[in-house]
Enzyme design. Sequence first.
Site, PDB file in Angstrom:
ATOM      1  N   LYS A   1       0.834  -1.205   0.000  1.00 31.32           N
ATOM      2  CA  LYS A   1       0.000   0.000   0.000  1.00 31.32           C
ATOM      3  C   LYS A   1       0.869   1.255   0.000  1.00 31.32           C
ATOM      4  O   LYS A   1       0.655   2.178  -0.778  1.00 31.32           O
ATOM      5  CB  LYS A   1      -0.923   0.020   1.230  1.00 31.32           C
ATOM      6  CG  LYS A   1      -1.935  -1.097   1.245  1.00 31.32           C
ATOM      7  CD  LYS A   1      -2.882  -0.983   2.421  1.00 31.32           C
ATOM      8  CE  LYS A   1      -2.174  -1.116   3.770  1.00 31.32           C
ATOM      9  NZ  LYS A   1      -1.516  -2.433   3.968  1.00 31.32           N
ATOM     10  N   THR A   2       1.848   1.262   0.906  1.00 33.75           N
ATOM     11  CA  THR A   2       2.725   2.432   0.961  1.00 33.75           C
ATOM     12  C   THR A   2       3.513   2.543  -0.346  1.00 33.75           C
ATOM     13  O   THR A   2       3.765   3.631  -0.852  1.00 33.75           O
ATOM     14  CB  THR A   2       3.674   2.323   2.168  1.00 33.75           C
ATOM     15  OG1 THR A   2       2.885   2.170   3.353  1.00 33.75           O
ATOM     16  CG2 THR A   2       4.526   3.571   2.311  1.00 33.75           C
TER      17      THR A   2
ATOM     18  N   ASP B   1      -1.758   7.730   3.699  1.00 36.80           N
ATOM     19  CA  ASP B   1      -1.396   6.366   4.127  1.00 36.80           C
ATOM     20  C   ASP B   1      -2.073   6.078   5.469  1.00 36.80           C
ATOM     21  O   ASP B   1      -2.441   7.005   6.191  1.00 36.80           O
ATOM     22  CB  ASP B   1       0.136   6.279   4.274  1.00 36.80           C
ATOM     23  CG  ASP B   1       0.641   4.829   4.189  1.00 36.80           C
ATOM     24  OD1 ASP B   1      -0.194   3.903   4.169  1.00 36.80           O
ATOM     25  OD2 ASP B   1       1.870   4.642   4.150  1.00 36.80           O
ATOM     26  N   GLU B   2      -2.221   4.819   5.816  1.00 36.24           N
ATOM     27  CA  GLU B   2      -2.797   4.426   7.112  1.00 36.24           C
ATOM     28  C   GLU B   2      -4.167   5.064   7.339  1.00 36.24           C
ATOM     29  O   GLU B   2      -4.479   5.529   8.437  1.00 36.24           O
ATOM     30  CB  GLU B   2      -1.850   4.811   8.264  1.00 36.24           C
ATOM     31  CG  GLU B   2      -0.408   4.364   8.100  1.00 36.24           C
ATOM     32  CD  GLU B   2      -0.181   2.897   8.432  1.00 36.24           C
ATOM     33  OE1 GLU B   2      -1.161   2.226   8.798  1.00 36.24           O
ATOM     34  OE2 GLU B   2       0.963   2.433   8.301  1.00 36.24           O
TER      35      GLU B   2
ATOM     36  N   GLN C   1      -5.645  -3.097  10.832  1.00 37.07           N
ATOM     37  CA  GLN C   1      -4.545  -2.419  11.532  1.00 37.07           C
ATOM     38  C   GLN C   1      -4.984  -1.130  12.217  1.00 37.07           C
ATOM     39  O   GLN C   1      -4.150  -0.294  12.565  1.00 37.07           O
ATOM     40  CB  GLN C   1      -3.406  -2.127  10.552  1.00 37.07           C
ATOM     41  CG  GLN C   1      -2.750  -3.391  10.023  1.00 37.07           C
ATOM     42  CD  GLN C   1      -1.530  -3.069   9.177  1.00 37.07           C
ATOM     43  OE1 GLN C   1      -0.523  -2.589   9.672  1.00 37.07           O
ATOM     44  NE2 GLN C   1      -1.626  -3.322   7.883  1.00 37.07           N
TER      45      GLN C   1
ATOM     46  N   ARG D   1       5.027  -6.962  11.127  1.00 39.73           N
ATOM     47  CA  ARG D   1       6.210  -6.146  10.830  1.00 39.73           C
ATOM     48  C   ARG D   1       7.375  -7.043  10.392  1.00 39.73           C
ATOM     49  O   ARG D   1       8.372  -6.572   9.873  1.00 39.73           O
ATOM     50  CB  ARG D   1       6.678  -5.347  12.067  1.00 39.73           C
ATOM     51  CG  ARG D   1       5.715  -4.319  12.654  1.00 39.73           C
ATOM     52  CD  ARG D   1       5.156  -3.370  11.650  1.00 39.73           C
ATOM     53  NE  ARG D   1       3.874  -3.861  11.140  1.00 39.73           N
ATOM     54  CZ  ARG D   1       3.380  -3.515   9.952  1.00 39.73           C
ATOM     55  NH1 ARG D   1       4.038  -2.728   9.145  1.00 39.73           N
ATOM     56  NH2 ARG D   1       2.216  -3.991   9.546  1.00 39.73           N
TER      57      ARG D   1
HETATM   58  P1  ATP Z   1       1.625  -2.082   6.004  1.00 42.28           P
HETATM   59  O1  ATP Z   1       0.184  -2.436   5.996  1.00 42.28           O
HETATM   60  O2  ATP Z   1       2.377  -2.847   6.994  1.00 42.28           O
HETATM   61  O3  ATP Z   1       1.837  -0.603   6.048  1.00 42.28           O
HETATM   62  P2  ATP Z   1       2.023  -1.962   3.158  1.00 42.28           P
HETATM   63  O4  ATP Z   1       0.819  -2.528   2.532  1.00 42.28           O
HETATM   64  O5  ATP Z   1       2.128  -0.485   3.174  1.00 42.28           O
HETATM   65  O6  ATP Z   1       2.208  -2.590   4.589  1.00 42.28           O
HETATM   66  P3  ATP Z   1       4.576  -1.867   1.875  1.00 42.28           P
HETATM   67  O7  ATP Z   1       5.371  -1.404   3.037  1.00 42.28           O
HETATM   68  O8  ATP Z   1       4.257  -0.872   0.820  1.00 42.28           O
HETATM   69  O9  ATP Z   1       3.252  -2.581   2.392  1.00 42.28           O
HETATM   70  O10 ATP Z   1       5.258  -3.111   1.183  1.00 42.28           O
HETATM   71  C1  ATP Z   1       5.792  -4.179   1.949  1.00 42.28           C
HETATM   72  C2  ATP Z   1       7.123  -4.600   1.362  1.00 42.28           C
HETATM   73  O11 ATP Z   1       6.919  -5.258   0.127  1.00 42.28           O
HETATM   74  C3  ATP Z   1       8.026  -3.448   1.060  1.00 42.28           C
HETATM   75  O12 ATP Z   1       9.350  -3.822   1.342  1.00 42.28           O
HETATM   76  C4  ATP Z   1       7.790  -3.209  -0.409  1.00 42.28           C
HETATM   77  O13 ATP Z   1       8.891  -2.575  -1.021  1.00 42.28           O
HETATM   78  C5  ATP Z   1       7.608  -4.616  -0.931  1.00 42.28           C
HETATM   79  N1  ATP Z   1       6.775  -4.667  -2.140  1.00 42.28           N
HETATM   80  C6  ATP Z   1       5.506  -4.242  -2.260  1.00 42.28           C
HETATM   81  N2  ATP Z   1       5.042  -4.458  -3.510  1.00 42.28           N
HETATM   82  C7  ATP Z   1       6.050  -5.034  -4.195  1.00 42.28           C
HETATM   83  C8  ATP Z   1       6.202  -5.507  -5.546  1.00 42.28           C
HETATM   84  N3  ATP Z   1       5.208  -5.433  -6.448  1.00 42.28           N
HETATM   85  N4  ATP Z   1       7.395  -6.040  -5.882  1.00 42.28           N
HETATM   86  C9  ATP Z   1       8.402  -6.132  -4.991  1.00 42.28           C
HETATM   87  N5  ATP Z   1       8.317  -5.718  -3.721  1.00 42.28           N
HETATM   88  C10 ATP Z   1       7.156  -5.175  -3.317  1.00 42.28           C
HETATM   89 MG    MG Z   2       2.314   0.844   4.764  1.00 38.73          MG
END
Ligand code: ATP
Ligand code: MG
Length: 762
Positions: free
Chosen positions: A35-36, A221-222, A252, A604
């Site tokens: 997402k981030t 975000d969040e 979350q 995490r």
């Molecule tokens: P959270 O809910 O914990 O905030 P999130 O959904 O924001 O998580 P991210 O932090 O954006 O998730 O991504 C998690 C990890 O996966 C990061 O290290 C990110 O770089 C990697 N990632 C996400 N999408 C891809 C992708 N398509 N290819 C490779 N790596 C990815």
């Molecule tokens: Mg995130």
Amino acid sequence: MSRLELEAALNPEQVEAVTHEGPAQLVLAGAGSGKTRVITYRVAWLVEERGVDPSRIAAVTFTNKAAAEMRERIEGLLGLYPLPAFVGTFHRLALRLLRRYGPKVDLPNDFSILDGSDQLTIVKRSMKAAGVPDDAFRPQAVLGAISQAKNKLIGPALYNREVDDFFGRKVAAVYQHYQAALREAAAVDFDDMIRLSVELLRTQAPIRRRVQGQWRHVLVDEFQDTNHAQLALIEALVGTTGQLTAVGDEDQGIYRWRGAELENILRFEHTFPGATIRKLERNYRSTQNILDASGAVVARNEKRRGKELWTDSGAGDKILLYRARDEEDEARWIAGALSDLEPGLGWRRLAVLVRTNAQTRAVEDALLRRGVPYTLVAGVRFYERAEIKDLVAYLRLLRNPENPLAFERALNRPARGIGKTTQTKLSQLAASEGKSRWALLADERALRTVLAGRAIQALGRFRQLIDDLRREAEILPLPALLRQVLDATGYLEQFDTEDEADRARVENIEELVSAAQELTEKEGYSGEEDVLGAFLDQASLASDTDSLGGGGVSLMTLHAAKGLEFGAVVVSGLEEGLLPHFNSAADADSLEEERRLFYVGMTRAEERLVLTTCRRRRVAGKWQDQEESRFLAEVPGDLLRVEHSPELFASRHEPAPRWGESLDRRRGRSREDVMRFFGRAAEDVSQEPAEEPPTAAQARLFEPSTPAGGRLKRGSRVRHGKLGLGKVLSIEGQGDDAKLVVFFDGIGRRKLIAKYAQLDVI
Ligand code: ATP
Ligand code: MG
């Protein structure tokens, strides 16, 4: 950032979200699903492909640490393009608006921002003014209720109309006084910042148009943790013309207690008509075992939509559960486990997460003993340390000597003979004359009506000091100004270079000067005409020490860990009363929030997840038997590998460690370690109330002992009947009435009066 590049870096669903056209979208997806990453890539896409001017983009998140990471990731993607106009927290966004347009909502230009302890002071005062006894109502609870109201955009008048219960009516009365006090102090609290920004944008159409015209793209975000006021702010920013990308995960949501509303997610399409809702299901962060374990836990919650995450990174190791005897055993084991993990991952990719701040002490102790480098994230706030608050108060006074809170803080720090009595009389006089205390300092005739010559002279010197410094402030760059403040006030003289706690304070102050230096040099602030103002804002907004050095293992609360990721994560203290926290176990909603908090912690972890639990724990100094957290039973057994402490079976009944033992253990540590530890110890000491003056009965018992002023001097080693050995840091006045500040080994700083103190000089 061509489409080809996007497709190489993202999965198809992510690409859709990144290249979304249309008014609003909400990406609703589990932890680690990118997402981030969608937010950061969308910013890059907008700038590079769609040709959007970066000054038209605002990206918002919750913590400073998450914002810093987001900024870094965006910077990495954008290369030579300028950064978006705004990447930061909601509060920083609100602050930006209020600094520019504050007067439109009756805020002076140089308003200051209250921190938690200032707020509590003002609430206590307001309770007194409203006739609400603080033994019947906890000031924290009253402040909490006011904060909740503000988060719902309910001002004092409306609040007063709407409450109908006893407690509510009391709060309403305090709320009125509290707001009046803030206005008088030209200050806002954190909740006001959001509330007033919303008011600004709602009531001032020209400003709203200008702001909406500027920020065409808003990314949040969040999103699950936004409260009513924050949603209103987003709505006002986006208006009918802007484009919103929000990402979040209802599993979350961990800020319900601060007013966050999961409804904001559920009603998204209603709030933003025509919005698209998207999902992401592939997880890129964790192993399948970690996903299965965390997924099984959160599946117990009823209030959720339910979703599955998959990964192709393999099952990975099992989740390790360590059953410890007590918190020392737990901490020692954690330090060992981290040391084992370090060779593969490196310290920076390890984290220890706790439910409550108090838990970090034992862990820190063990890490120090083992020489494991660590950073305490969002623990004791750097800017809330006494010495830092003192200096910031001076800086505030230099901007505006009428600032009542800063005035109060700086007036007699370091001690310059302006005692409590003088301060009280000054306040009373100010009230009766209808002038500020600062203005009164120039009015010697008025002062003479209530104060003696010596006090008037001391006040005069203070006024002169501030006036001189204000002249310097106009020409000196900030770091030089800060040094000048230190020199002119003699602030550092109160510290004893031989004393570890004092050295830590001095190092904190050096850190503050470095922070000033850093800000002054930082690009992006070169155009800011008001570095001092920016610095003061930074001091108010900082909620952790991450920008001030760091490295090593991250030690933080579960709340602070949101959005971050680590190679290996230890979630400690899985016991009833801690996780779930005893405040929350009673009602089902709070219990679900605790479960989400555990879920946040588990997710995490990338490769290794470790859980620990204790059989017993010392709570407020007393041993207490602990029951294992119900959440542990929710982790599928086949995903767990359990290790028991050998100490669990040894029924040793040790006496509790001797007072001060943990201090002894720290001898021989590196300067940095000592500083880190004593930075906290110093804080604890400074929060202790000064020694109570002896009662008349006690005073009679004490022999007016050593003709103190004579034999005692700064630096003397002394012994006190009750407090033990110490060193005299300062002496004010002479003979029996001399006031001493003594630093007692293992206890800390105490203020004493020579004639009652019965000190032996040794
Ligand atoms: P959270 O809910 O914990 O905030 P999130 O959904 O924001 O998580 P991210 O932090 O954006 O998730 O991504 C998690 C990890 O996966 C990061 O290290 C990110 O770089 C990697 N990632 C996400 N999408 C891809 C992708 N398509 N290819 C490779 N790596 C990815
Ligand atoms: Mg995130």
